[in-house]
Every structure is written in C-alpha cells, then in structure tokens.
Design an enzyme around this catalytic site. Sequence first.
Site, mmCIF file in Angstrom:
data_model
loop_
_atom_site.group_PDB
_atom_site.id
_atom_site.type_symbol
_atom_site.label_atom_id
_atom_site.label_comp_id
_atom_site.label_asym_id
_atom_site.label_seq_id
_atom_site.Cartn_x
_atom_site.Cartn_y
_atom_site.Cartn_z
ATOM 1 N N TYR A 216 0.805 -1.221 0.000
ATOM 2 C CA TYR A 216 0.000 0.000 0.000
ATOM 3 C C TYR A 216 0.842 1.278 0.000
ATOM 4 C CZ TYR A 216 -4.194 -2.852 0.732
ATOM 5 O OH TYR A 216 -5.216 -3.761 0.588
ATOM 6 N N LYS B 216 3.636 -14.657 4.497
ATOM 7 C CA LYS B 216 3.700 -15.487 3.293
ATOM 8 C C LYS B 216 5.174 -15.654 2.922
ATOM 9 C CE LYS B 216 1.489 -17.711 0.044
ATOM 10 N NZ LYS B 216 0.512 -18.791 0.236
ATOM 11 N N ASP C 123 -2.799 -17.780 4.058
ATOM 12 C CA ASP C 123 -3.973 -18.510 3.540
ATOM 13 C C ASP C 123 -4.511 -19.462 4.597
ATOM 14 O OD1 ASP C 123 -1.356 -19.128 2.752
ATOM 15 O OD2 ASP C 123 -1.988 -20.637 1.311
ATOM 16 N N ASP D 74 -5.631 -5.774 5.945
ATOM 17 C CA ASP D 74 -6.826 -5.175 5.357
ATOM 18 C C ASP D 74 -7.865 -6.262 5.085
ATOM 19 O OD1 ASP D 74 -8.491 -3.346 4.145
ATOM 20 O OD2 ASP D 74 -7.301 -3.148 2.323
ATOM 21 N N ASP E 218 -11.412 -7.588 7.585
ATOM 22 C CA ASP E 218 -12.798 -7.624 7.092
ATOM 23 C C ASP E 218 -13.389 -9.019 7.294
ATOM 24 O OD1 ASP E 218 -12.564 -4.974 6.224
ATOM 25 O OD2 ASP E 218 -13.689 -5.377 4.385
#
Length: 331
Positions: A126, A171, A204, A228, A232
């Site tokens: 970002y 990751k 994941d 982010d 959610d």
Amino acid sequence: MAKHRITLIEGDGIGHEVIPAARRVLEAAGFDAEYIEAQAGYEYFLEHGTTTPEATYEAIEHSHATLFGAATSPTTKPAGFHGAIRHLRQKYGLYANVRPTKTRPVAGAFAGLDLVIVRENTQGLYVEQERLYNDTAIADVLITRAASAAIGKFAAQLAVQRRSHLTVVHKANVLPVTQGLFMNTVLDEAQKVPGLTTNTMIVDNAAMQLVRNPGQFDVLVMTNMFGDILSDLAAGLVGGLGIAASGNIGDQFGIFESVHGSAPDIAGQGVANPTATVLAAVLMLTHLGEHDLATKIDAAVNRALQEGPHTRDLGGTASTQEFTEALISYL
Ligand code: ATP
C-alpha cells in the site's frame, strides 16, 4: 476549557451520518471535549483538487485525537488523487492499525470471540507505487526492519496486556525476502517481551483458521494488505462491517475510524449503522485514558444491539437517528 480537543472528519458518503451520531453519543455520555470539524476525502478532492486541506493537518496536529468517518477509494484514480486516510497514516507515521474483533449480541455472530488484528499501516503493497510498461504492470512492496520492529513491539506489548499470545501471519514461503524480513523482525521483538508465546501462520491458512477455529487467536500481526483483508473477514465473523472499528496509532497521533468505507449505495438515506464509528470512539477514549467512559459507551452499544431497534444491515428498519437515540437512552 475542555479536557480534550478532538478533530472530527466526516469524509465521504455515510461519514456525514455516522460522525454526527458518534458525536451525539460522546456528548450524551459526558465526554469533556471541544470538537474541531475538518475536511478530507474524495468529495473534497472533486471540489478542490486535493483530498486534504492544510486546515485539516493543523486541526489534527492541535488535537489529542481524531475521529474519522469514511473515505471513498475510487477504483479509477483521477490524476493527483491519493486516498485521504492512507495519506494521513503515512504523514503522521500511524504505523499500527488496531482492529479488535469481539462478539457482540448480534444475530449470526460467532460466540465468545475476542481477538485483535494488528496491521502494519504504512508499508507493504500500500505504498501505492505502481507502474505500467505497455502491457506489464508492476507494484512495489516496501518492508523495512525499522517499521517491522515498531509494529512487532506494538503487537507484543498489546498481547501481554491480553492473553499473552501473538500470531505472526505471513507469506514468507513464497516471498522470503520481504515477508521473511517482516516475520523474523517481529519474532525478534516478541522475544524481548517476557511471558509472551508466539506462533507463525501462513496467511492462507490464517484465513481458513479464522473461519474454522478463531478461538485459538489472541493478537495477530501482519503486513498491510493481509491485515486489510483478514480484518474484514474477522468483522464478518461477528456481524459485519456495521460494527467493526479500528484505530490508526503512531507515537504522536491517533486517528480512529470504522473499518467500513463510505457505503455510496446507502449514503444520504439516513440508514447507516453508526455502531462502528461509536466503537471507534470507544477505542479513542481508551487511547486517551478515559476508561470509565469507554466502558460505559461499550455497554450501551451492547444493550442497543441486544434490545434494538436495529438498523437495516442487522435486519431491522431503524434509521441512524432512531438507533442513536436508543443507544443514548441506554447510557
Ligand atoms: P468505499 O469505496 O468507500 O470503500 P464500498 O461500498 O466499496 O465503499 P463499504 O463502504 O465498506 O465499501 O461498504 C460495503 C457494503 O457494506 C455496502 O453494501 C455498504 O452499504 C455496507 N455498509 C458499510 N458500512 C455500513 C454501515 N455503517 N451501515 C450499514 N451498511 C454498511
């Protein structure tokens, strides 16, 4: 003179509805504050060619904390546009994005959940450095040891005030350089905090575990985009975006906001659920050391969610105003 000075930024869309609602709740609860109203966001950009005027910086810099409504992120960015809240996070070094997920009395919520996602807020993908070479698009990912150490220390210190367990989500198996630097630096910081247990989890798998067995988590820390997305997901476990709040916290400043966006589909109709912004105000009160007030408003939110009336997103028909009045009556 009021004890606290608070900047209020409505921003875009339903920000114009949920910020006044949260202010009414703060006033009714007896929060001793003077408010500065400031502007930022896409609507401001369309009129003035910038998302954030100088007056807003001044207001933030002269306040003890800022409560932010919502900002629209248009998918096609006009020239010169930068996201208002992302810009403020960078400018003020608000490196920690704290997103608690707690079960509230809402239909369909996962029972007994109480975890916090700590998202690194200033780096990762970002940094918005994208380039197009003919048919090839490239985006930069920025990870520094210093920023990873800062967020690692923050998350570890938060975890020891809770159930003393920190999960580092990453990751690094695919991106060993960037994600590896983040993961190892956070683990180094966590080791310095006595009494803390840690584990690492590939992102994941973390998404799957959050859905299948979220009770295993206390504090989770991760890079910007993973945070982010997973926050959610976590909000979805306990009733959706209408009740999810977050704090953007740096060493000097704090900006508190809902997790949801400007909800253009319902903006202007007076039906937005103000709970997320009220709970962002609760996080702000905790940050300011106003623990009794925070507890009082938090309890009133739970009663309002339990007894209603409910806004549309939670299956009811109440307007923003009706819900806010009920919440105030429960204070
Ligand atoms: P943006 O571009 O500002 O991010 P968006 O529509 O992509 O907007 P959100 O604003 O987060 O993303 O909205 C996602 C969905 O959740 C929409 O259908 C919206 O109406 C709903 N929603 C978000 N916040 C609320 C709220 N406070 N009360 C009720 N519904 C909400």
